[in-house]
Design a protein around this motif. Structure first.
Motif, PDB file in Angstrom:
ATOM      1  N   PHE A  71       0.777  -1.231   0.000  1.00 52.41           N
ATOM      2  CA  PHE A  71       0.000   0.000   0.000  1.00 52.41           C
ATOM      3  C   PHE A  71       0.815   1.291   0.000  1.00 52.41           C
ATOM      4  CE2 PHE A  71      -3.088  -3.079   2.023  1.00 52.41           C
ATOM      5  CZ  PHE A  71      -3.810  -3.265   0.849  1.00 52.41           C
ATOM      6  N   ALA A  72       2.067   1.235  -0.456  1.00 47.23           N
ATOM      7  CA  ALA A  72       2.806   2.474  -0.701  1.00 47.23           C
ATOM      8  C   ALA A  72       2.271   3.096  -1.990  1.00 47.23           C
ATOM      9  CB  ALA A  72       4.298   2.190  -0.823  1.00 47.23           C
ATOM     10  N   ASN A  73       2.038   4.399  -1.979  1.00 46.81           N
ATOM     11  CA  ASN A  73       1.418   5.070  -3.128  1.00 46.81           C
ATOM     12  C   ASN A  73       2.341   5.107  -4.344  1.00 46.81           C
ATOM     13  OD1 ASN A  73       0.194   7.226  -0.648  1.00 46.81           O
ATOM     14  ND2 ASN A  73      -1.133   5.899  -1.845  1.00 46.81           N
ATOM     15  N   PRO A  74       1.770   5.129  -5.556  1.00 47.96           N
ATOM     16  CA  PRO A  74       2.567   5.272  -6.778  1.00 47.96           C
ATOM     17  C   PRO A  74       3.287   6.623  -6.804  1.00 47.96           C
ATOM     18  CG  PRO A  74       0.317   4.597  -7.292  1.00 47.96           C
ATOM     19  CD  PRO A  74       0.329   4.995  -5.853  1.00 47.96           C
ATOM     20  N   GLY A  75       4.416   6.647  -7.524  1.00 50.25           N
ATOM     21  CA  GLY A  75       5.123   7.908  -7.732  1.00 50.25           C
ATOM     22  C   GLY A  75       5.936   8.389  -6.557  1.00 50.25           C
ATOM     23  N   THR A  76       5.990   7.627  -5.471  1.00 52.24           N
ATOM     24  CA  THR A  76       6.778   8.025  -4.305  1.00 52.24           C
ATOM     25  C   THR A  76       8.155   7.359  -4.365  1.00 52.24           C
ATOM     26  OG1 THR A  76       5.926   6.189  -2.965  1.00 52.24           O
ATOM     27  CG2 THR A  76       4.711   8.272  -2.898  1.00 52.24           C
ATOM     28  N   LYS A  77       9.098   7.931  -3.649  1.00 52.18           N
ATOM     29  CA  LYS A  77      10.435   7.352  -3.600  1.00 52.18           C
ATOM     30  C   LYS A  77      10.397   5.963  -2.976  1.00 52.18           C
ATOM     31  CE  LYS A  77      15.155   8.212  -1.996  1.00 52.18           C
ATOM     32  NZ  LYS A  77      16.045   9.138  -1.216  1.00 52.18           N
ATOM     33  N   LEU A  78       9.558   5.797  -1.937  1.00 52.09           N
ATOM     34  CA  LEU A  78       9.465   4.494  -1.286  1.00 52.09           C
ATOM     35  C   LEU A  78       8.954   3.436  -2.259  1.00 52.09           C
ATOM     36  CD1 LEU A  78       9.672   2.716   1.209  1.00 52.09           C
ATOM     37  CD2 LEU A  78       7.354   3.437   1.849  1.00 52.09           C
ATOM     38  N   ARG A  79       7.972   3.790  -3.077  1.00 53.38           N
ATOM     39  CA  ARG A  79       7.462   2.813  -4.048  1.00 53.38           C
ATOM     40  C   ARG A  79       8.570   2.389  -5.005  1.00 53.38           C
ATOM     41  NH1 ARG A  79       4.804  -1.133  -4.132  1.00 53.38           N
ATOM     42  NH2 ARG A  79       2.983  -0.095  -3.270  1.00 53.38           N
ATOM     43  N   GLN A  80       9.362   3.334  -5.474  1.00 55.63           N
ATOM     44  CA  GLN A  80      10.467   2.994  -6.370  1.00 55.63           C
ATOM     45  C   GLN A  80      11.498   2.111  -5.669  1.00 55.63           C
ATOM     46  OE1 GLN A  80      13.525   5.977  -7.761  1.00 55.63           O
ATOM     47  NE2 GLN A  80      12.476   5.648  -9.716  1.00 55.63           N
ATOM     48  N   MET A  81      11.769   2.406  -4.422  1.00 51.72           N
ATOM     49  CA  MET A  81      12.745   1.611  -3.664  1.00 51.72           C
ATOM     50  C   MET A  81      12.253   0.182  -3.459  1.00 51.72           C
ATOM     51  SD  MET A  81      13.703   4.601  -0.907  1.00 51.72           S
ATOM     52  CE  MET A  81      14.948   3.737   0.023  1.00 51.72           C
ATOM     53  N   LEU A  82      10.954   0.023  -3.248  1.00 48.71           N
ATOM     54  CA  LEU A  82      10.390  -1.317  -3.075  1.00 48.71           C
ATOM     55  C   LEU A  82      10.467  -2.123  -4.376  1.00 48.71           C
ATOM     56  CD1 LEU A  82       7.319  -0.337  -0.892  1.00 48.71           C
ATOM     57  CD2 LEU A  82       9.157  -1.895  -0.179  1.00 48.71           C
ATOM     58  N   THR A  83      10.248  -1.451  -5.500  1.00 54.70           N
ATOM     59  CA  THR A  83      10.351  -2.139  -6.787  1.00 54.70           C
ATOM     60  C   THR A  83      11.798  -2.551  -7.062  1.00 54.70           C
ATOM     61  OG1 THR A  83       8.468  -0.869  -7.605  1.00 54.70           O
ATOM     62  CG2 THR A  83       9.817  -1.970  -9.251  1.00 54.70           C
ATOM     63  N   ALA A 108       9.185 -11.107   8.759  1.00 50.74           N
ATOM     64  CA  ALA A 108       9.469  -9.777   8.206  1.00 50.74           C
ATOM     65  C   ALA A 108       8.210  -9.097   7.697  1.00 50.74           C
ATOM     66  CB  ALA A 108      10.490  -9.888   7.073  1.00 50.74           C
ATOM     67  N   PHE A 109       7.165  -9.876   7.412  1.00 50.99           N
ATOM     68  CA  PHE A 109       5.928  -9.280   6.918  1.00 50.99           C
ATOM     69  C   PHE A 109       5.135  -8.585   8.028  1.00 50.99           C
ATOM     70  CE2 PHE A 109       7.209 -12.053   3.556  1.00 50.99           C
ATOM     71  CZ  PHE A 109       6.856 -11.358   2.414  1.00 50.99           C
ATOM     72  N   ALA A 110       5.630  -8.662   9.250  1.00 49.72           N
ATOM     73  CA  ALA A 110       5.042  -7.900  10.355  1.00 49.72           C
ATOM     74  C   ALA A 110       5.799  -6.589  10.573  1.00 49.72           C
ATOM     75  CB  ALA A 110       5.044  -8.728  11.638  1.00 49.72           C
ATOM     76  N   THR A 111       6.551  -6.166   9.565  1.00 49.97           N
ATOM     77  CA  THR A 111       7.281  -4.903   9.633  1.00 49.97           C
ATOM     78  C   THR A 111       6.836  -3.979   8.510  1.00 49.97           C
ATOM     79  OG1 THR A 111       9.120  -5.689   8.255  1.00 49.97           O
ATOM     80  CG2 THR A 111       9.292  -6.048  10.642  1.00 49.97           C
ATOM     81  N   ASN A 112       7.104  -2.698   8.675  1.00 51.16           N
ATOM     82  CA  ASN A 112       6.670  -1.688   7.721  1.00 51.16           C
ATOM     83  C   ASN A 112       7.900  -1.000   7.124  1.00 51.16           C
ATOM     84  OD1 ASN A 112       4.481  -0.334   6.460  1.00 51.16           O
ATOM     85  ND2 ASN A 112       4.852   1.456   7.746  1.00 51.16           N
ATOM     86  N   PRO A 113       7.994  -0.895   5.786  1.00 51.49           N
ATOM     87  CA  PRO A 113       9.162  -0.250   5.184  1.00 51.49           C
ATOM     88  C   PRO A 113       9.077   1.274   5.262  1.00 51.49           C
ATOM     89  CG  PRO A 113       7.644  -0.950   3.468  1.00 51.49           C
ATOM     90  CD  PRO A 113       7.050  -1.400   4.770  1.00 51.49           C
ATOM     91  N   VAL A 114      10.175   1.893   5.614  1.00 51.02           N
ATOM     92  CA  VAL A 114      10.277   3.353   5.614  1.00 51.02           C
ATOM     93  C   VAL A 114      11.595   3.736   4.962  1.00 51.02           C
ATOM     94  CG1 VAL A 114       8.841   3.673   7.664  1.00 51.02           C
ATOM     95  CG2 VAL A 114      11.301   3.369   7.920  1.00 51.02           C
ATOM     96  N   GLU A 115      11.630   4.929   4.384  1.00 52.01           N
ATOM     97  CA  GLU A 115      12.856   5.417   3.763  1.00 52.01           C
ATOM     98  C   GLU A 115      13.905   5.711   4.836  1.00 52.01           C
ATOM     99  OE1 GLU A 115      12.289   8.680   1.049  1.00 52.01           O
ATOM    100  OE2 GLU A 115      10.217   8.051   0.677  1.00 52.01           O
ATOM    101  N   SER A 116      15.151   5.393   4.507  1.00 52.64           N
ATOM    102  CA  SER A 116      16.268   5.752   5.377  1.00 52.64           C
ATOM    103  C   SER A 116      17.434   6.187   4.504  1.00 52.64           C
ATOM    104  CB  SER A 116      16.674   4.563   6.253  1.00 52.64           C
ATOM    105  OG  SER A 116      17.333   3.564   5.487  1.00 52.64           O
ATOM    106  N   ASP A 117      18.487   6.693   5.132  1.00 48.86           N
ATOM    107  CA  ASP A 117      19.654   7.155   4.379  1.00 48.86           C
ATOM    108  C   ASP A 117      20.311   6.010   3.624  1.00 48.86           C
ATOM    109  OD1 ASP A 117      19.223   9.706   5.324  1.00 48.86           O
ATOM    110  OD2 ASP A 117      20.653   9.514   6.984  1.00 48.86           O
ATOM    111  N   ASP A 118      20.174   4.807   4.140  1.00 43.53           N
ATOM    112  CA  ASP A 118      20.821   3.641   3.523  1.00 43.53           C
ATOM    113  C   ASP A 118      19.872   2.856   2.626  1.00 43.53           C
ATOM    114  OD1 ASP A 118      23.197   4.167   4.934  1.00 43.53           O
ATOM    115  OD2 ASP A 118      22.412   3.148   6.706  1.00 43.53           O
ATOM    116  N   GLY A 119      18.680   3.378   2.383  1.00 46.16           N
ATOM    117  CA  GLY A 119      17.711   2.663   1.552  1.00 46.16           C
ATOM    118  C   GLY A 119      16.412   2.477   2.307  1.00 46.16           C
ATOM    119  N   ILE A 120      15.979   1.229   2.429  1.00 51.04           N
ATOM    120  CA  ILE A 120      14.749   0.924   3.157  1.00 51.04           C
ATOM    121  C   ILE A 120      15.089   0.358   4.521  1.00 51.04           C
ATOM    122  CG2 ILE A 120      12.609  -0.420   3.167  1.00 51.04           C
ATOM    123  CD1 ILE A 120      12.763  -0.578   0.155  1.00 51.04           C
ATOM    124  N   GLU A 121      14.395   0.857   5.519  1.00 54.41           N
ATOM    125  CA  GLU A 121      14.493   0.289   6.864  1.00 54.41           C
ATOM    126  C   GLU A 121      13.127  -0.286   7.223  1.00 54.41           C
ATOM    127  OE1 GLU A 121      14.809   1.998  11.407  1.00 54.41           O
ATOM    128  OE2 GLU A 121      16.008   2.968   9.836  1.00 54.41           O
TER     129      GLU A 121
END
Length: 604
Positions: A248-260, A380-393
């Protein structure tokens, strides 16, 4: 984590036992395909040269087997909001594959139709069988034998099940699904529903209705209500087929690109190491996890058809008895529109899939030992991805931030899940209780028979339904007309209910993930075409529908003594005649409503 709930363990064990012959045959076929099937090294020089002729910068790497080659199957089109974001994905994924020492090629494209566009129109008759078409297209794309891994770009109703069914025929390869996310929230769903009902009553103009709809569906991404598309994403998470938290990360966001990017790296890793093939990832435990999530979140009724079909493609036997038992064991922990006021973005912000997985694992309601594709550890599916300086945390989510929308399994909205099996002398059907007030779970009233949802709307507008009534819409099953969704019925039936009438719907058709507040027995099997009991009903017969006791019956009627009503002529126009073979050979909804799977099993 907690010990698995014995009720979930019981259902899982039963599914494993009854699936032994077909599951064993499927796994043996996949083993044979891995050992002797077509792959790059078995292609002749002419075959192989055709496969990399247009590969550009990747030609040498593909030709010299310097790394795994990923086959991308894409459902991109730029008419549909949910699939429009996929436009740039393949070229980006090729770059990210090179980062991981791999290559990627677009193996093929599959159609992606939108039930929202075709709702109530002739094109909706193609909707269910578009799933089979997508599965066939996926198989054609992968049949070239050029790939060591599969990346599937698809998100909406029939697309995800179709991609999975097709990819499971290549289950010796690892595979991952790459979502694109929901559009940002627009007009509040309650306001959209209000305008729809006003229009149904003639109190709003078409221009006002279009303005409301346009403010709701306004940009790229899936629709934000919790329908089939977003239920798909929930299920893929709990089956381990996403990168954790990708739903459920929105399209066009940096997080969505990082997940892809992470998904591309992950499938390259799996392909290189030849681990976690799709045939082993989608096993009985993963299917149960999908069903548990569906019940816990009040997801789309369409998955009462899709889960059996996906399971069947993997040699697993799953039916509505299994779904009903899971529903009785699993509490309803989410209320997302149309079962609540907030949309999937609100759900995500409240804790979303991470908290859903956490609380269901804590309650022992999910299998935590499934062989996930998206991560080596299902926890790991009980965690939520967020942007960090090193990528995804990835951060653990152990609490909800909005208990009006998402609650722990220990304090649910309902003690059981959002769907029930109802059965009786009219057959077997599904009832989505999560959207219906409990005082309306039992309806008994004379029925009114229709063969087309447009006739229901016309009768409503003429005032003929302004009373207690069970509306029966038959000859809507897979074999009759392709089982279209009857979504146009929700506003008028909702109006009748708001006027104080006892109202219910009984149909061998579908009502979709947007099923609302009106009690409905849907997917009724056997269907009317072919002489199912519903074909023997007459206007005025008293029908009793009770979700509490799980009953659906014509009261005091000897249905067997009557002749079945004649089926309407087969649909033509808008390409529907092309699908005549699918309709004629389709099996019942409980088995997935598929002609393709029935024919496949006959061959195997």
């Amino acid at each position: 984590m907690a010990t698995l709930d014995p009720r979930i363990a019981k259902v899982t064990d039963r599914i494993i036992e009854k699936s032994k012959p077909t599951r064993s045959a499927y796994l043996q076929l996949m083993k044979d395909e891995g050992e002797r099937g077509i792959d790059r090294k078995r292609l002749s020089c002419g075959n192989f040269a055709h496969g990399f002729a247009a590969a550009g910068d990747d030609k040498k790497a593909i030709r010299t087997f310097s790394g795994p080659n990923i086959g991308i199957v894409t459902a991109f089109n730029d008419m549909l909001s949910a699939h429009a974001p996929y436009y740039r994905y393949p070229e980006q994924m090729k770059v990210w594959a090179r980062e991981a020492g791999a290559t990627a090629q677009v193996a093929g494209g599959v159609p992606a139709m939108c039930d929202g566009v075709t709702q109530g129109q002739a094109g909706m008759d193609l909707s269910l069988f578009s799933r089979d078409t997508i599965a066939l297209g996926t198989a054609v794309a992968l049949s070239h034998g050029m790939f060591e891994g599969i990346a599937m770009l698809g998100i909406c109703d029939k697309i995800v099940p179709g991609l999975l069914i097709g990819a499971l025929r290549f289950g010796h390869l690892p595979a991952i699904l790459v979502p694109a996310g929901p559009m940002p929230s627009g007009l509040a769903n309650k306001e959209k529903q209000r305008v729809r009902q006003l229009y149904a009553e003639g109190k709003a103009t078409k221009e006002e209705l279009l303005a409301a709809e346009s403010a709701s569906y306004h940009g790229q991404g899936t629709c934000t209500f919790y329908g089939t598309a977003n239920s798909n994403q929930m299920m893929m998470e709990l089956m381990g087929l996403h990168i954790p938290g990708a739903a459920f990360a929105n399209p066009g966001t940096k997080l969505r690109q990082m997940l892809t990017r992470a998904a591309t790296h992950r499938i390259a890793e799996l392909a290189r190491d030849k681990k976690r093939p799709l045939a082993e990832v989608i096993d009985e435990r993963a299917i149960v996890n999908a069903a548990v999530g569906l019940m816990a979140t009040g997801g789309s009724t369409n998955h009462a058809i899709h889960i059996p079909a996906i399971a069947r493609a993997a040699g697993i036997v799953f039916d509505w008895d299994d779904l009903a038992e899971i529903s009785h064991a699993v509490p309803l922990i989410a209320r997302v529109y149309p079962n609540g006021s907030g949309d999937v973005n609100d759900f995500h912000h409240a804790g979303g899939m991470a908290f859903t997985a956490h609380t269901l694992l804590e309650a022992g309601l999910l299998h935590d030992d499934i062989l996930a594709a998206g991560h080596d550890d299902f926890l790991a599916f009980a965690t939520n991805p967020v942007e960090s300086d090193d990528g995804i945390e990835w951060q653990a989510v152990t609490d909800t931030s909005n208990d009006t929308m998402l609650r722990p399994a220990s304090d649910p909205f309902q003690p059981d899940g959002g769907m029930r099996l109802v059965e009786g002398n009219l057959g077997r059907a599904c009832f989505k209780t999560s959207a219906v007030d409990k005082e309306r779970w039992t309806i008994e009233a004379p029925c009114r028979i229709f063969h087309d949802q447009k006739d229901v709307v016309a009768a409503f507008e003429a005032g003929e339904l302004d009373k207690d009534v069970v509306v029966v819409v038959r000859f809507q099953g897979p074999r009759a007309n392709g089982m279209p969704e009857l979504h146009k019925l929700t506003p008028p039936l909702g109006v009748l209910q708001d006027r104080g009438h006892k109202v219910a719907l009984v149909t061998d058709g579908r009502m979709s993930g947007a099923s609302g507040k009106v009690p409905a027995a849907i997917h009724l099997s056997p269907e009317a075409r072919g002489g199912g009991p519903i074909a023997h009903l007459r206007d005025g017969d008293v029908v009793r529908l009770c979700a509490t006791n799980g009953t659906l019956e014509a009261v005091g009627v000897d249905l067997a003594s009557r002749d079945a009503s004649q089926a309407p002529p087969p649909p033509v126009g808008t390409g529907r005649e092309l699908f005549a073979l699918f309709r004629d050979q389709a099996d019942e909804a409980e088995k997935g409503g598929s002609a393709m799977l029935a024919a496949m099993e006959a061959v195997l």
